[in-house]
Structures are given as C-alpha cells and as structure tokens.
Design a protein around this motif. Structure first.
Motif, mmCIF file in Angstrom:
data_model
loop_
_atom_site.group_PDB
_atom_site.id
_atom_site.type_symbol
_atom_site.label_atom_id
_atom_site.label_comp_id
_atom_site.label_asym_id
_atom_site.label_seq_id
_atom_site.Cartn_x
_atom_site.Cartn_y
_atom_site.Cartn_z
ATOM 1 N N ARG A 198 -8.545 -4.509 -67.827
ATOM 2 C CA ARG A 198 -7.448 -4.629 -68.805
ATOM 3 C C ARG A 198 -6.094 -4.565 -68.110
ATOM 4 O O ARG A 198 -5.157 -5.275 -68.446
ATOM 5 C CB ARG A 198 -7.524 -3.496 -69.813
ATOM 6 C CG ARG A 198 -8.433 -3.795 -70.990
ATOM 7 C CD ARG A 198 -8.146 -2.832 -72.112
ATOM 8 N NE ARG A 198 -9.272 -1.956 -72.361
ATOM 9 C CZ ARG A 198 -9.143 -0.694 -72.743
ATOM 10 N NH1 ARG A 198 -7.959 -0.146 -72.882
ATOM 11 N NH2 ARG A 198 -10.212 0.032 -72.968
ATOM 12 N N HIS A 199 -6.019 -3.672 -67.133
ATOM 13 C CA HIS A 199 -4.773 -3.504 -66.392
ATOM 14 C C HIS A 199 -4.390 -4.806 -65.700
ATOM 15 O O HIS A 199 -3.247 -5.249 -65.741
ATOM 16 C CB HIS A 199 -4.972 -2.379 -65.374
ATOM 17 C CG HIS A 199 -3.763 -2.063 -64.556
ATOM 18 N ND1 HIS A 199 -2.893 -1.036 -64.878
ATOM 19 C CD2 HIS A 199 -3.265 -2.628 -63.444
ATOM 20 C CE1 HIS A 199 -1.931 -0.981 -63.981
ATOM 21 N NE2 HIS A 199 -2.121 -1.926 -63.095
ATOM 22 N N ARG A 215 -3.211 -7.663 -67.997
ATOM 23 C CA ARG A 215 -1.804 -7.621 -68.371
ATOM 24 C C ARG A 215 -0.940 -8.126 -67.245
ATOM 25 O O ARG A 215 0.021 -8.832 -67.448
ATOM 26 C CB ARG A 215 -1.390 -6.220 -68.773
ATOM 27 C CG ARG A 215 -1.919 -5.838 -70.145
ATOM 28 C CD ARG A 215 -1.219 -4.634 -70.700
ATOM 29 N NE ARG A 215 -1.405 -3.479 -69.841
ATOM 30 C CZ ARG A 215 -0.420 -2.689 -69.450
ATOM 31 N NH1 ARG A 215 0.816 -2.938 -69.801
ATOM 32 N NH2 ARG A 215 -0.657 -1.647 -68.696
ATOM 33 N N LYS A 216 -1.298 -7.774 -66.037
ATOM 34 C CA LYS A 216 -0.524 -8.222 -64.882
ATOM 35 C C LYS A 216 -0.531 -9.737 -64.790
ATOM 36 O O LYS A 216 0.432 -10.346 -64.390
ATOM 37 C CB LYS A 216 -1.130 -7.642 -63.593
ATOM 38 C CG LYS A 216 -0.485 -6.364 -63.146
ATOM 39 C CD LYS A 216 -0.790 -6.144 -61.681
ATOM 40 C CE LYS A 216 -0.288 -4.865 -61.066
ATOM 41 N NZ LYS A 216 -0.148 -3.712 -61.835
ATOM 42 N N TRP A 260 -0.376 -11.868 -66.960
ATOM 43 C CA TRP A 260 0.596 -12.525 -67.822
ATOM 44 C C TRP A 260 1.989 -12.495 -67.263
ATOM 45 O O TRP A 260 2.882 -13.175 -67.735
ATOM 46 C CB TRP A 260 0.614 -11.858 -69.197
ATOM 47 C CG TRP A 260 -0.638 -12.128 -69.968
ATOM 48 C CD1 TRP A 260 -1.705 -12.879 -69.560
ATOM 49 C CD2 TRP A 260 -0.941 -11.655 -71.258
ATOM 50 N NE1 TRP A 260 -2.650 -12.913 -70.531
ATOM 51 C CE2 TRP A 260 -2.217 -12.173 -71.590
ATOM 52 C CE3 TRP A 260 -0.268 -10.878 -72.192
ATOM 53 C CZ2 TRP A 260 -2.816 -11.904 -72.810
ATOM 54 C CZ3 TRP A 260 -0.878 -10.617 -73.394
ATOM 55 C CH2 TRP A 260 -2.138 -11.126 -73.704
ATOM 56 N N VAL A 261 2.206 -11.666 -66.298
ATOM 57 C CA VAL A 261 3.535 -11.575 -65.712
ATOM 58 C C VAL A 261 3.600 -12.529 -64.546
ATOM 59 O O VAL A 261 2.905 -12.385 -63.566
ATOM 60 C CB VAL A 261 3.829 -10.151 -65.205
ATOM 61 C CG1 VAL A 261 5.194 -10.090 -64.586
ATOM 62 C CG2 VAL A 261 3.705 -9.172 -66.341
ATOM 63 N N PHE A 296 5.158 -10.763 -60.939
ATOM 64 C CA PHE A 296 4.864 -9.463 -60.334
ATOM 65 C C PHE A 296 6.143 -8.677 -60.070
ATOM 66 O O PHE A 296 6.341 -8.119 -59.020
ATOM 67 C CB PHE A 296 4.103 -9.640 -59.008
ATOM 68 C CG PHE A 296 2.677 -9.997 -59.220
ATOM 69 C CD1 PHE A 296 2.303 -11.316 -59.358
ATOM 70 C CD2 PHE A 296 1.708 -9.017 -59.323
ATOM 71 C CE1 PHE A 296 0.971 -11.655 -59.581
ATOM 72 C CE2 PHE A 296 0.374 -9.347 -59.544
ATOM 73 C CZ PHE A 296 -0.001 -10.674 -59.670
ATOM 74 N N GLU A 297 6.977 -8.653 -61.083
ATOM 75 C CA GLU A 297 8.252 -7.945 -60.917
ATOM 76 C C GLU A 297 8.055 -6.443 -60.976
ATOM 77 O O GLU A 297 7.059 -5.943 -61.451
ATOM 78 C CB GLU A 297 9.200 -8.338 -62.044
ATOM 79 C CG GLU A 297 9.672 -9.774 -61.960
ATOM 80 C CD GLU A 297 10.270 -10.224 -63.283
ATOM 81 O OE1 GLU A 297 10.512 -11.416 -63.440
ATOM 82 O OE2 GLU A 297 10.458 -9.358 -64.163
ATOM 83 N N ARG A 298 9.062 -5.804 -60.528
ATOM 84 C CA ARG A 298 9.068 -4.354 -60.648
ATOM 85 C C ARG A 298 9.242 -4.001 -62.129
ATOM 86 O O ARG A 298 10.040 -4.608 -62.810
ATOM 87 C CB ARG A 298 10.239 -3.786 -59.847
ATOM 88 C CG ARG A 298 10.118 -2.306 -59.649
ATOM 89 C CD ARG A 298 11.297 -1.699 -58.890
ATOM 90 N NE ARG A 298 12.246 -2.640 -58.406
ATOM 91 C CZ ARG A 298 13.469 -2.793 -58.928
ATOM 92 N NH1 ARG A 298 13.839 -2.080 -59.947
ATOM 93 N NH2 ARG A 298 14.296 -3.658 -58.417
ATOM 94 N N PRO A 299 8.501 -3.062 -62.621
ATOM 95 C CA PRO A 299 8.588 -2.738 -64.040
ATOM 96 C C PRO A 299 9.894 -2.048 -64.401
ATOM 97 O O PRO A 299 10.430 -1.295 -63.615
ATOM 98 C CB PRO A 299 7.422 -1.769 -64.253
ATOM 99 C CG PRO A 299 7.187 -1.166 -62.921
ATOM 100 C CD PRO A 299 7.540 -2.225 -61.923
ATOM 101 N N ARG A 300 10.345 -2.346 -65.596
ATOM 102 C CA ARG A 300 11.520 -1.630 -66.081
ATOM 103 C C ARG A 300 11.047 -0.467 -66.936
ATOM 104 O O ARG A 300 10.191 -0.613 -67.769
ATOM 105 C CB ARG A 300 12.391 -2.587 -66.915
ATOM 106 C CG ARG A 300 13.755 -2.010 -67.205
ATOM 107 C CD ARG A 300 14.532 -2.930 -68.147
ATOM 108 N NE ARG A 300 15.300 -3.953 -67.460
ATOM 109 C CZ ARG A 300 16.445 -3.715 -66.819
ATOM 110 N NH1 ARG A 300 16.927 -2.515 -66.741
ATOM 111 N NH2 ARG A 300 17.092 -4.699 -66.247
ATOM 112 N N SER A 328 6.855 3.511 -71.507
ATOM 113 C CA SER A 328 6.257 3.792 -70.203
ATOM 114 C C SER A 328 5.900 5.258 -70.063
ATOM 115 O O SER A 328 5.016 5.618 -69.303
ATOM 116 C CB SER A 328 7.222 3.449 -69.072
ATOM 117 O OG SER A 328 7.968 2.321 -69.356
ATOM 118 N N SER A 361 4.451 -5.178 -50.328
ATOM 119 C CA SER A 361 4.978 -4.418 -51.464
ATOM 120 C C SER A 361 4.082 -4.515 -52.692
ATOM 121 O O SER A 361 4.161 -3.692 -53.582
ATOM 122 C CB SER A 361 6.380 -4.911 -51.815
ATOM 123 O OG SER A 361 6.342 -6.297 -52.073
#
Lengths: 470, 530
Positions: free
Chosen positions: B186-187, B190-191, B193-194, B197-201, B206, B248
C-alpha cells in the motif's frame, strides 16, 4: 606509572612524556652536583635531582591531578608543585551531585589554594551548575581572595543562571572584594549575575586603566547610566557584551571618544521579556561615530524577539557584522537587513516561515558584500534562487549551513542537482545540513492525485477525538 | 475521555505486537507443514540442552550488530562450538555488512552522515533479500512435531505474560509479517502516484499514525529493509523509466543504517560518560522538569499534545520527535539520555542504535552538528498545523481555543480563556519556561561548550565541520584547559570570545582528551570574520 627505585620516597612514578634531552642534561648535571649520594648509581635516582626550572616546565604539561600525584614523590617535587607559576590559572568547578553530573573541585583543594596560592592567582574562573549552593560557594571563595591581584575573572553558569538566585548583597560584596583588591583587572565575565551600578563604579574606580574586556549580558540590575560610567572611564575597553536595554547613543559616543582605544568587539543581546515590548532606537549618527572611530570593529547582535517587535530595527544603516535571529523573523525584516547591513559577515536565521525568501536572499547577496557565512533553519528558499544567491556570493561563502528542508525543488533544479550546482560555484563539495529521519517510512508523500482515504480503525478507539482531522 | 493510559497499557501494546508477530510466523509455517517453536528460558541454559536433545548440527541466526547483541551471540557461538554445532550467521537486519563499511573507513565508524553516504557509494551493491520460504524451498525437510507441541512450544498469550485482556480494543499496530507486507504494498502504491518522488510536505495529517506506517515492523524484523530497498528501486525504475536511483531515494533507510554503523563498536553509545563520540555537556539534573515533559505537562500545547500521542499510541511522527527532543535538551537543558529512556519505554519502534543516535544528534552532542537551529515549541507547531487540530485531538481541554491562541494559550485574553472554558494556570498548566529566555541561555551554553574545539572559536555561531572528522591528527590547539607552552600562563587574552587559559580543577581532563581524539577539527582554526 613506573615506580621509582630508590629515591626519597615511594610513590607514584614520574609522568610520561619527558623530553629525552632532559635525561642527558640531568645526567650531566647530576654528575656535577656536590651531593654525592647516588650520583653514579642507576639513572633512575636522578629523577629526584631534576633542576627545578626543568621540573616546572614539565609540570606545566601535566593536568592538575597528575601533577598532584607527582608532588607526592618527594620534597623537591612537592616544592615545585607549589611554585607560583603553576597557580596563575585556576578554574573552580562547583557542582552539586543533586543538580549536575559533573564532578566538582575538591573542597580540600579549594582550601589549599586559598591558603597557599591566593596571591599567585591571576586568571580565575568559576563554573557553576544550576544550584544556588554552587553559586554561593563561588561567592564565598571570591570573598576570600583578598590577597589576589586578578587579571581575569570569569563567572560562568553552565546551566541555569544560578548566580541570579544568590542574595544580591552576598554577591555584590564578594565581587567588590575582587574589584577592590585586584586593581589590574583586564578581563571580566559576569553575564547572568546580579551585578549593579554601584559595583560597576567600584570596578571602574580601581581598574579603569587596565580593563579591556567586559562581558555582562543579561545583568538586569545595571542601568544605562551604570554602563556609561564604565565606557567613560575605561578607555582601554576593547570588548563589551551587554543587553540592548543598556545601549544608548551616549554609550556609543563614549566608546568612540578620542581618548578611547579602538573597540574590537561589541556584542548586543536583544531579548523580549513580554510580547509587544517596545525597544528604543539608536541614532544612525551614533553608529557612524563608532565606525569612524573603530573601522574594524565587530558588532554581534543576537535577537530573541517576537516577530512583531522588530519595528525599531533595521530601518536605517546599522554596522552589524554578525547577526543571529534566535526566533522566527519575518520576510520583511530580512528584506530590511539586506538593505541596511552593508558590513554583514555572518547571518543565521533560526526560523522564518513558509513563504520563500528568494528576493531577500538575492538582495543580501547583492548588498552585503562581506557576507561569508550564512545559516538557515526553518525557512524556505527555492532552489533556483538559492543557486543564484550562491553564484552572486561566490567563493567568499566559507560557511553555508542550510537545513535540507529549506530548499524547495523547482522546475530548474531538484535536490540532487542542487548540491552539484552549489559546489561548483563555491569551489568545494557542499551538501545541505540534514536531520536524521528518525522514523523510516512514515512520511506521507505529496500527491497530485488524492488517494482514497481509509478510515483507520484506531480513529474510533477510546480517547480518540474525531473533530477536524479525517 | 482522553486521559493518559498507564505505561502498562503501552507495554501491553508492545507485547501484543511481538506476540502477534510470532503467531503470524507460526501461521505462515503451518502452511508449509511446519511450526514455530517458542522456547522459554535463558539462551545460555537452553541451548546446551536443546543441542543434545535435538541432535543439532547447525545453528543459524540473523546477525545482531548492536554491542549487547554481539556479546550475547559470542556466548552462544561458544556454546555451539563446544557442542560441535556449526554456526551460520547472516546479515539481514541492515542493508550492508556494517563491518565492511567500517573497514572502508580505515577501521572507524563514520562520524558524519555525509561521510557515511560517501562510503556507501563505494560499497558493492546491496545483497538481495533471501527468498521467502515456499514449498519448493522446504521440499523434503520435515519438522519433528510432537503431539504436545502446543503445550511445550506455543506462542505465549498476553494473559500468560500477566496482562488483562478484558475489553481489549483492536491493536493500533497489528503485528506480523503478513501485515507488514500488505502495508508495504500500500505504501508503495501511494508512492507510485507521485510522479516526482518529491520530499513530503508536512501537514496536520502527517502527524497521525499512518495505515501504511512501517517503522515498528522494521524494528521487530517483520519487514526486511532489503526487501524495501529493492521494491523501492524497482518502483523508481518503473516510474522514471529505468534511470539509476539517486542515493537520496533510500534516505530513510540509510539514516537507520548510519546509526547502526556508528553504534556497532561502541557499547557506550547510549551514554554520555565514557562515550568517545559524545560531547560532554553539563546537563542539569532536573527530575521535576523531566517529569513534566514526559507527562505532557509543560504548558506548551504543541509539546504536550505530542507527548500525549506518544503515551497513548506508542508512535509519533519523526518531526514531532525532533520537536520534543529539542525542547527537553535545549529549553529544559535535561540530558538526552533521560529523553532516550522515555522514548525507549514508550515508542513501539525505538531501537537502541537509532534512538540513541537520534537523541545525540538532536541535542548537538555528536556528529558535528551546527547548534544554531532550535525548534520553537510554539512556532514550529503552528507552521505545521495552523488550525491546531492535532492539539485539539490529543488535548481536548484546549478544544475551545481559536487557532490564533491554541499554541500559546497563556497569551489569550481572559475572555477568550473563559469562552474556551479553560483558564491557563487552572485547567491547563502555565508554560514552564520562557522560550525566548531559554533559547538565549541555551545558545550561550552551546557556544561555551563548543569553544573547546578550535573550529568553533571566533565570533560566529557557525563552524567548519572538519574535512576528515575521523583523522586522528593532533592539531594541538583544541584543549583550552591545559596551560601549555613555556611559562605556563599566557598574557591577557583577547581572543574575541575571551577564552581563559584556565586550569581544570578536577579530573575532567581525561574525558576531554577522549573527546579531542574523536572530535579533532581541521588544522585551520576558524577565524573567517576579518
């Protein structure tokens, strides 16, 4: 440690690390000495006959504890241990087991020093922990230093400022003993203490010719008049640290008077006691006078204010060289810094907010041509603007401490690309500062497509509040 | 309603998680006609007996890199060799064989994350995770199962361990490999769809425990870090069309690896005293302040809400950890060791290396941190969750406060407090420190301590991290404590920060020397200002 064979007493062996030349010297000296006993014996017994100058030289390399052991070896070594040269500097560490993890200077040692060496002491500091007892103990020792002619005195709190808990009169009388007896105080560090105007007068009356350094940040009982007295009389003052409420136009003018030496370092703490506090302004002309008189002086300013308290600051040119914002500072104020701080060398911003500081940084790069160090904490800067900033500053940036979260990737640069760009312009390998990701895999990723929200079972567990968050 | 459950409830949660992991493993083995054998007792007692009884020829286990693990395993290896049992040890809990990383660094653990990254770049590729056990793998192997297996070797129940199970609600974190793998999928979904691979805000959401949160599974070994590594790599290649993933991408995994590497050869890693990589800081012994922090009674809603979530659920977001760790060590000046112990007790995913390492990092005790950065217990929270929903969720007493005042309710006018039915000082504690004052004091203390190291002397707050923090070169300038040079004391001292050439009046010299060896700065002293 080796044990000495023969010699006067059994005890701990000699310290390690004596230079080999000393051995030769000793042997020649020993054979020349009139005392015949053991002169031609095994070289080991010559240790006892090391000339005192040499012993002294060696002892100076030893930490106190090792030296104390060494002093038990024999009379000669014991004598050397007590030579004045070894007692010029001392740092009293006063800690209570209930409040600190650190050991304290042994009370017997303290007694010995006061008894035998107080007139040798010249450079003294007291390090105290959070407890009032430690600060009081420091004052007690100070009160006994009547034969002292101190050049340096430092009262240093290693945790909470405990000198402030000591009854004021006790503190003042202890401090006055030193001021009156020393007469040649050169450096004085009394931050976070209840020192007051009258005691400063005593300081000045006895030490005005010699005082070069005075650090008294956060001394709430001193008034602007009190510090002005110091500036007026102590013309050799080169380093001064105080709080903003003590700063005045008169003070700056006094420090720039003809009689006064060049000031080297002025440190000012601007601290807010209550939100909405009002701060006075300093005239531009006063700063100009300072710069004219001491063109190379460093002005270090630490700000601990609420965002809306910056009104009186940075509206005109101010010769600050090292600027630290310990709390959140607004974009607008940083914009003013860019315009009015031409001498700026180091800028450190703890926090700003979530609007990018692009323009402000570029402006700083443009106008602060001396800037060589910058640190950014919780701020945001777009990668492009950041690269532009670095390009404009070039290799003069020797310190670039940017938290990784600060840099926002844009269409020109990603995070991985930026470190190469920046390294290129700096002429050395550069990476942003990082904070450890304490919890792997916990972050929710920014997503352009909203994902289906799943109601997690624990949202309805006992105690969970369902308002607001889904 | 939202009262703090006793610490026992969390211990129960932890045990339940562990037991569920074991049950899950047993269930998976059952499908292959095998079972899990849970043996109770001390390893040193149990193993000799078992080796004889079962006629064991080979013992295999996962390598434990932590110092106590190594000690325990050495004892077991000895027992095995005495019984003529072959031992097979494999690295699985970390991506790499940590000793190889250390070898690559001239025999020392890297002291900065940057250095660690550079070393990792030079390492061979991460080994693939072991295949899962399938019927093909098992083949002709048989498990000697006895009829009384469940009596002798079953997974213990919560009751057996002494916990009350009446009225037990669903686990916040259900244990087991099955659950872990499902969450992993599941994790990654979700990734996927991004696109970038940006850094999360960070946002308010959260802060809550995520249904795809994986940290406890990693800690207990239900999820292999290598599995995650390769799944992540595959996903990246799929999304970014086969380009090489940057280092990274694995950031979160590598931080964990970094702390494991620095800890493995250092049995004192979780202490200040005797720890060669830890700066000796004169922390306050302040049990009262520590208790207020641990119990969420600081008077700062942001801090208290986080500590309440921690107590109730056993998990908090990593930035929340930063916030409370900073508050304890920087505002309260309490030792990081105390905070670490509280986390150890309350966090479901705390492991020894990462917990100790992170606390040292946050308290500026190691790893060459710049110390200027200090999270504000009001501002940081406000920027993360402006509406204050997180606060309202965990501190319902403050629910009535508007967003404007919810982070600093003591500043709210009386009418607002009355309307919120919460008077500060009566229904909710007053703030235990004045943050402006405590940060002022703190930066002074940090500067005082760091002035011992020559790269930090001077006017500025920033300092040069040594080019090679691992080099043992003696730059001789470091220790301001000993009076060196001929004549002993030097004349008037006009270094800009007035360092006194004083004599240390006690035996802390030794401690200092140890610091010096590991925290050697470069030979250039920092005097950039003029």
């Amino acid at each position: 440690m080796k044990r000495i064979k023969g010699g006067e007493e059994d005890g701990h062996g000699p310290p390690s690390g004596s230079p080999p030349e000393a051995c030769k010297k000793v042997r020649t000296q020993a054979s020349e000495e009139s005392e015949a006993a053991g002169a031609s014996d095994a070289p080991v017994s010559d240790w006892a006959r090391l000339p005192q100058e040499l012993l002294l030289h060696i002892f100076q390399y030893l930490p106190l504890l090792d030296r104390a052991y060494a002093s038990q070896v024999g009379r000669r070594w014991n004598q050397t241990f007590h030579m004045p040269e070894l007692w010029r500097c001392f740092e009293f560490e006063l800690n209570q087991p209930a409040s600190s993890y650190l050991k304290a200077t042994h009370p017997d040692l303290i007694k010995q020093i006061i008894k035998r060496h107080s007139n040798h002491l010249q450079y003294v500091s007291f390090k105290v922990d959070s407890s009032t007892e430690s600060a009081e103990a420091a004052c007690d020792i100070l009160s006994q230093l009547v034969n002292c002619s101190l050049k340096t005195l430092g009262l240093i709190s290693t945790a909470r400022p405990s000198f402030m808990e000591v009854p004021k009169s006790h503190f003042i009388s202890a401090l006055t003993v030193v001021f009156v007896n020393s007469k040649s105080l050169s450096s004085l560090k009394i931050d976070d203490t209840p020192v007051d105007d009258p005691s400063l007068k005593v300081l000045v009356a006895n030490n005005s010719d010699t005082l070069k350094l005075l650090k008294m940040s956060s001394c709430p009982h001193v008034s602007p008049a009190g510090i002005l007295c110091v500036a007026d009389q102590c013309h050799g003052l080169r380093e001064l640290a105080l709080n903003y409420h003590l700063l005045s136009d008169e003070l700056l003018l006094a420090l720039s008077s003809e009689k006064h030496v060049h000031l080297e370092h002025l440190r000012i703490d601007v601290v807010s006691e209550n939100p909405g506090q009002h701060f006075h302004t300093i005239k531009r002309s006063s700063w100009d006078a300072m710069v004219r008189h001491s063109p190379k002086f460093n002005l270090v300013m630490y700000f601990f204010l609420y965002e809306d308290e910056f009104g009186p600051f940075f509206n005109e040119e101010v010769p600050v060289t090292h600027l630290y914002f310990g709390r959140s500072v607004s974009k607008e104020v940083l914009g003013r810094v860019g315009l009015h701080c031409p001498r700026l060398v180091e800028l450190v911003v703890c926090a700003n907010g979530l609007r990018p500081l692009d323009e402000e940084l570029i402006r700083i790069a443009k106008h602060c041509t001396q800037l060589s160090a910058i640190g950014l904490g919780e701020c945001e800067v777009s990668c492009s603007a950041f690269v532009e900033f670095v390009k404009m500053c070039g290799r003069r940036l020797s310190q670039l401490s940017i938290m990784e979260e600060v840099l926002i990737p844009d269409n020109k640069y990603s995070l991985d690309e930026i470190h190469w760009e920046v390294s290129k312009h700096l002429g050395r390998v550069w990476f942003p500062d990082m904070m450890p990701t304490w919890v792997p895999f916990c972050d929710q990723w920014r997503s352009s497509i909203p994902w289906k929200k799943q109601a997690a079972p624990w949202l309805h567990q006992k105690g969970a509040c369902t308002s607001g968050l889904t | 309603e939202c009262s703090s459950p006793p610490a026992d409830a969390l211990m129960q949660e932890l045990c339940r998680f562990l037991l569920q992991c074991l049950e899950d493993l047993d269930a998976s083995l059952r499908k292959l006609n095998s079972r899990l054998f849970v043996i109770r007792g001390q390893p040193t007692d149990v193993f000799p007996r078992i080796f004889k009884e079962w006629q064991t020829t080979c013992l295999s286990y996962e390598y434990d890199s932590e110092p106590f693990g190594k000690e325990r395993d050495a004892a077991i290896q000895k027992l095995a060799s005495e019984a003529g049992v072959e031992v097979m040890v494999r690295t699985a809990h970390t991506l790499y064989n940590l000793d190889r990383i250390i070898e690559l660094n001239v025999g020392q653990s890297p002291l900065t994350y940057k250095r660690f990254q550079a070393l990792v770049n030079r390492m061979d590729a991460v080994e693939l995770p072991a295949e899962t056990i399938t019927a093909e793998v098992v083949q002709k192997c048989a498990t000697p199962l006895s009829e009384d297996h469940d009596d002798k070797f079953a997974v213990p129940s919560l009751e057996e361990l002494g916990f009350e199970t009446e009225g037990l609600t669903t686990a916040v974190w259900p244990g087991g490999e099955t659950e872990a793998l499902m969450r992993l999928e599941r994790h990654l979904e979700r990734k996927a769809w991004v696109a970038n691979f940006e850094r999360p805000r960070m946002n308010a959401n959260s802060l809550l425990a995520s249904p795809t949160g994986l940290s406890p599974y990693l800690r207990f070994g239900c999820l292999s870090c290598r599995l995650f590594y390769f799944k992540l790599t595959d996903l990246y290649r799929k999304v970014k069309k086969n380009s090489t993933p940057p280092l990274s991408l694995y950031g979160q995994l590598l931080w964990r690896e970094f702390f494991y590497t620095t800890a493995t050869n250092n049995p004192c890693f979780d202490k200040m005293e005797g720890n060669p990589i830890c700066v000796q800081i004169p922390w306050d012994q302040n049990p009262e302040a520590l208790a207020k922090w641990a119990e969420g009674q600081t008077g700062f809603p942001w801090i208290d809400a986080i500590m309440t979530q921690l107590r109730q659920e056993g998990w908090i977001h990593h930035l929340a950890r930063h916030a409370v760790a900073c508050f304890l060590t920087r505002d309260l000046w309490v030792s990081w060791e105390e905070g670490m112990k509280v986390f150890e007790e309350l966090l479901i995913d705390a492991d020894w290396s990462v917990n100790a390492g992170s606390w040292m990092w946050l308290s500026c005790s190691s790893f060459f941190q710049q110390f200027f950065h200090c999270y504000c217990p009001v501002g940081f929270g406000r920027r993360t969750d402006p509406n204050g929903d997180f606060i309202r969720r965990y501190l319902p007493v403050l629910r009535g406060f508007p967003a404007k005042y919810i982070y600093d309710p003591w500043n709210a006018p009386e009418e607002v407090q009355k309307a919120a039915k919460c008077i500060v000082g009566v229904h909710y504690p007053r703030p235990m420190v004045n943050h402006a004052e405590s940060s002022r004091v703190n930066i002074e203390r940090m500067k005082q301590i760091y002035q011992q190291f020559s790269s930090y002397r001077g006017l500025g707050l920033l300092a040069a991290v040594p080019a090679n923090p691992n080099s043992v070169a003696n730059d001789g300038v470091l220790n301001s404590g000993t009076s060196r040079g001929p004549g002993g004391s030097s004349e008037g001292l006009f270094t800009y920060t007035a360092s006194f050439p004083t004599e240390k009046g006690n035996s802390t010299q030794k401690r200092r020397r140890e610091e010096d060896i590991s925290l050697r700065s470069s030979t250039k002293s920092w005097r950039q200002s003029n």
